[in-house]
Design an enzyme around this catalytic site. Structure first.
Site, PDB file in Angstrom:
ATOM      1  N   GLU A 290      42.681 -41.081 -43.601  1.00  0.00           N
ATOM      2  CA  GLU A 290      42.829 -40.162 -42.262  1.00  0.00           C
ATOM      3  C   GLU A 290      42.192 -40.986 -41.342  1.00  0.00           C
ATOM      4  O   GLU A 290      40.487 -40.558 -41.484  1.00  0.00           O
ATOM      5  CB  GLU A 290      41.544 -39.548 -43.679  1.00  0.00           C
ATOM      6  CG  GLU A 290      41.869 -37.622 -42.687  1.00  0.00           C
ATOM      7  CD  GLU A 290      40.514 -37.701 -42.085  1.00  0.00           C
ATOM      8  OE1 GLU A 290      40.449 -36.856 -41.136  1.00  0.00           O
ATOM      9  OE2 GLU A 290      39.731 -38.000 -42.684  1.00  0.00           O
TER      10      GLU A 290
ATOM     11  N   ASP B 294      39.947 -40.686 -47.601  1.00  0.00           N
ATOM     12  CA  ASP B 294      39.182 -39.588 -46.522  1.00  0.00           C
ATOM     13  C   ASP B 294      38.330 -40.419 -45.561  1.00  0.00           C
ATOM     14  O   ASP B 294      37.968 -41.204 -46.268  1.00  0.00           O
ATOM     15  CB  ASP B 294      38.405 -38.597 -46.893  1.00  0.00           C
ATOM     16  CG  ASP B 294      37.912 -37.846 -46.249  1.00  0.00           C
ATOM     17  OD1 ASP B 294      37.803 -37.036 -45.634  1.00  0.00           O
ATOM     18  OD2 ASP B 294      36.524 -37.497 -46.757  1.00  0.00           O
TER      19      ASP B 294
HETATM   20  C1  GLC Z   1      36.887 -35.600 -43.763  1.00  0.00           C
HETATM   21  C2  GLC Z   1      37.825 -34.323 -43.579  1.00  0.00           C
HETATM   22  C3  GLC Z   1      36.782 -33.071 -43.043  1.00  0.00           C
HETATM   23  C4  GLC Z   1      35.476 -34.226 -44.183  1.00  0.00           C
HETATM   24  C5  GLC Z   1      35.002 -35.201 -43.793  1.00  0.00           C
HETATM   25  C6  GLC Z   1      34.306 -35.374 -44.400  1.00  0.00           C
HETATM   26  O1  GLC Z   1      37.303 -36.148 -42.246  1.00  0.00           O
HETATM   27  O2  GLC Z   1      39.033 -34.128 -42.757  1.00  0.00           O
HETATM   28  O3  GLC Z   1      37.320 -31.740 -43.424  1.00  0.00           O
HETATM   29  O4  GLC Z   1      34.241 -32.773 -43.189  1.00  0.00           O
HETATM   30  O5  GLC Z   1      35.788 -36.154 -43.880  1.00  0.00           O
HETATM   31  O6  GLC Z   1      34.035 -35.975 -45.986  1.00  0.00           O
HETATM   32  C1  GLC Z   2      35.092 -36.457 -36.509  1.00  0.00           C
HETATM   33  C2  GLC Z   2      36.066 -37.416 -38.039  1.00  0.00           C
HETATM   34  C3  GLC Z   2      36.931 -37.186 -38.597  1.00  0.00           C
HETATM   35  C4  GLC Z   2      37.668 -35.874 -39.153  1.00  0.00           C
HETATM   36  C5  GLC Z   2      35.829 -34.682 -38.260  1.00  0.00           C
HETATM   37  C6  GLC Z   2      36.124 -33.663 -39.360  1.00  0.00           C
HETATM   38  O1  GLC Z   2      36.115 -36.500 -35.921  1.00  0.00           O
HETATM   39  O2  GLC Z   2      36.270 -39.217 -36.906  1.00  0.00           O
HETATM   40  O3  GLC Z   2      37.556 -37.890 -39.379  1.00  0.00           O
HETATM   41  O4  GLC Z   2      38.364 -35.108 -39.484  1.00  0.00           O
HETATM   42  O5  GLC Z   2      34.850 -35.592 -37.454  1.00  0.00           O
HETATM   43  O6  GLC Z   2      35.444 -32.633 -38.253  1.00  0.00           O
END
Ligand code: GLC
Ligand code: GLC
Length: 650
Positions: free
Chosen positions: A326, A284
């Protein structure tokens, strides 16, 4: 580079652990770790060279790697061996995924075991379970604020139930993806509690400052991730009276990876997940794991070094577990997560194709595929042997993160174009059938992202409200068009639960104080299983969407050409409404064409001729079953609004 002392060090550690040298698996492990060890050492020193505790932590890291192997269950070692050879297993067209929240899709982990047949009925054999480790219910960010990396959230069940689920999935030939939330912990995690109580060892696990001096400097260049609900990147911790870095929500404290102990302990968790049987580990938010004053604190080179280090450690211990980074970042940045230079293909095995996802939404709103086409040059740079997660919707918002230059290349003005897309999907644009909402509105930068379910964004919600059968039909066509492109473009397609039955936005989150500050909850529905039964009732909306999704999946699985062997070429654009690509292996090929406009339009047969299928070639559309013959250059293959074709030579 061979370093004798380093090998002596490794041999000593191995001898200390009494690895049974006579077993084949142990020997392959020894070979793997020996061949990766100096790279591991090199990467480790690249980051921690100057840290006073570098040696003791490296020693600990080595022990953790060896223990990780010793603890790896026999069946998983066998799976590791089976996954080896040929193109990597995760590039196969046989895989189709779904991402779901255990407690919103069904009740809990044991109930999920009863639902595996539903997934198989649809054709899904790869499942991403949204975070399920312990997380405070009121401040959880959907599970992304972890308070214990080793305990399942009690509402979902127990570790034993998770293990049972994984082994049942494996025995049914299914794969599992889980998250490691690498960038931060919940403020309720033991490390955070101890830091807050002033224990120095744990203070060093986070970015904690006595006053605003350093935070102010950091914040000058750090963009806000949740500007409306959690502005700024630091939070005042009342207990300690100090400021803590919290890039996401205030209750998510950023781990400090300049401290090697943090890295080593998180790697231990990673190997723990590997030994649970995780097939793909979703790392993540990896873009955020390194922070440096004066930068945006995203995508920094050290973040890549840490990912490469993780990759080489995992490769040594649990080679069957692939890594998904991710990173939801600009097209040129995302490529770097597959590794660069001599590490090309040796960092993350998978990444989200967030650019393509957003561009499909772009094309659906404008009816014009030119921006999508402008981005492909960059996206095709992905190294062979790595792959994408392709998707139309997930639990997060849709960010319009592609480059302005791509919008310009298509002949649009970037600011106005983005304004239009936001207005279109939030339903503010006159005549727009979409029902979504803006997420993360930042008045300073004028930036915003989009929330909403696949169905609501495709107009199903408004069509049902108006009771317009024609509009309902049109929205279903859009839904299937979007899914079709994600299923055929290459990568593991991951559906978002609920979309297979056309779930609309769920506005109940607005009444829940633990969710109402975050409208991403509008597209995270609670499944109603009575309703999902309608998938079996001919004519129902659920039936139409479910059975069409099922059919798309069958077509994908039935044609190994859809495996990601870097075998895609885009067709030159003969019509601004139609995107087309050709996938081929040896002399076989499939041409996929997608009409993103709400109008009937024609493609001259010349487009197919140019793609290598000459006049009079007999062809068949695997989707509709219709057969054609390639006609003259100036005659047309006609597409209905939002129609797509999956053409093979007949
Ligand atoms: C990733 C997840 C998102 C979360 C963020 C912080 O982007 O997909 O749902 O809010 O990480 O952990
Ligand atoms: C931002 C981050 C992404 C996450 C998202 C959560 O766009 O770059 O990693 O999924 O926030 O809403």
């Amino acid at each position: 580079m061979y370093q004798e002392s380093l090998y002596q060090f490794l041999s000593q550690k191995i001898n200390d652990r009494n690895i049974p040298f006579n077993e084949e698996e142990s020997i392959t492990f020894l070979m793997r770790i020996s061949s990766n060890f100096d790279v591991i050492h090199h990467l480790y020193l690249t980051i921690y060279q100057d840290h006073p505790k570098r040696s003791e932590n490296f020693s600990l890291l080595t022990e953790i790697l060896i223990d990780g192997f010793l603890k790896r269950p026999q069946q998983l070692r066998q799976l590791d061996a089976q996954k080896k050879g040929g193109m990597p297993w995760f590039t196969s067209s046989e895989l189709v995924g779904m991402s779901l929240y255990v407690d919103r899709f069904c009740l809990d982990l044991s109930d999920l075991r009863q639902k595996l047949n539903y997934l198989l009925e649809l054709g899904v054999n790869f499942v991403h379970l949204m975070p399920l480790m312990k997380s405070p219910q009121e401040a959880s960010d959907g599970g992304y604020a972890v308070s214990d990396f080793r305990q399942v959230e009690p509402r979902f069940g127990t570790m034993a139930e998770l293990e049972l689920l994984v082994s049942e999935m494996h025995s049914k030939g299914m794969y599992i993806m889980l998250d490691i939330v690498l960038n931060h912990t919940s403020d309720q995690h033991e490390w955070a509690r101890r830091a807050s109580a002033g224990e120095e060892q744990y203070e060093q696990y986070f970015y904690i400052y006595p006053d605003r001096e350093v935070p102010d400097v950091f914040e000058k260049t750090m963009p806000d991730i949740f500007p409306d609900s959690s502005p700024g990147s630091f939070t005042f911790d009342v207990q300690s009276g100090k400021w803590v870095m919290s890039v996401f929500n205030s209750y998510q404290w950023d781990l400090n990876y300049t401290n090697p102990e943090v890295f080593v302990r998180m790697l231990e968790h990673i190997l723990f997940y590997a030994n649970l049987g995780v097939d793909v580990l979703r790392i993540d938010a990896p873009a955020f794991i390194w922070k440096k004053i004066g930068t945006a604190c995203q995508n920094l080179p050290e973040a890549h070094t840490i990912l490469q280090l993780i990759k080489h450690c995992v490769q040594s211990v649990a080679p069957g577990m692939a890594l998904l980074g991710e990173a939801i970042v600009a097209p040129a940045e995302i490529m770097k997560y597959f590794g660069t230079g001599s590490f090309m293909g040796r960092e993350c095995d998978l990444a989200y194709n967030a650019t393509q996802m957003a561009l499909q939404w772009d094309a659906l709103a404008t009816g014009d595929v030119r921006v999508m086409m402008a981005a492909q040059r960059e996206l095709l740079k992905k190294p062979l042997g790595t792959t994408w997660i392709t998707y139309t919707r997930c639990h997060d918002d849709i960010g319009l993160g592609y480059d302005d230059s791509m919008i310009q290349e298509a002949g649009f003005q970037p600011m106005r174009h983005r304004e239009f897309l936001k207005a279109y999907y939030s339903g503010q644009f006159p005549g727009s059938p979409a029902r979504g909402a803006l997420f993360g509105v930042n008045p300073k930068t004028n930036d915003a992202r989009i929330s909403g379910t696949l169905a609501s964004l495709c107009g199903l919600e408004s069509a049902l409200e108006k009771n317009q059968a024609e509009d309902v039909e049109l929205s279903i066509r859009k839904i299937i068009l979007m899914q079709a492109q994600s299923l055929f473009i290459g990568g593991i397609p991951v559906l978002f639960y609920g979309d297979e039955c056309g779930y609309l936005n769920d506005y109940s989150y607005q009444k829940d104080p633990s969710k109402n500050y975050d409208n991403r909850w509008m597209h995270r529905p609670a499944i109603n299983w009575e309703r999902n039964q309608y998938r079996l009732q001919k004519g129902s909306i659920e039936f139409q969407i479910f059975s069409k999704t099922q059919k798309l999946i069958r077509i994908r699985k039935g044609n190994s050409i859809f495996s990601d062997t870097a075998n895609l070429v885009w067709l030159s654009m003969q019509n601004i409404h139609i995107a087309g690509f050709k996938r081929s292996v040896a002399s076989e090929s499939i041409i996929c064409l997608f009409n993103f406009s709400d109008k009937e339009t024609g493609l001259t047969w010349y487009a197919l001729k140019e793609a290598g299928w000459p006049e009079q070639t007999k062809i068949k559309d695997l989707w509709s079953g219709l057969e054609f013959q390639v006609g003259k250059d100036d005659q047309h293959l006609v597409f209905q609004p939002y129609q797509f074709m999956v053409l093979v030579k007949n």
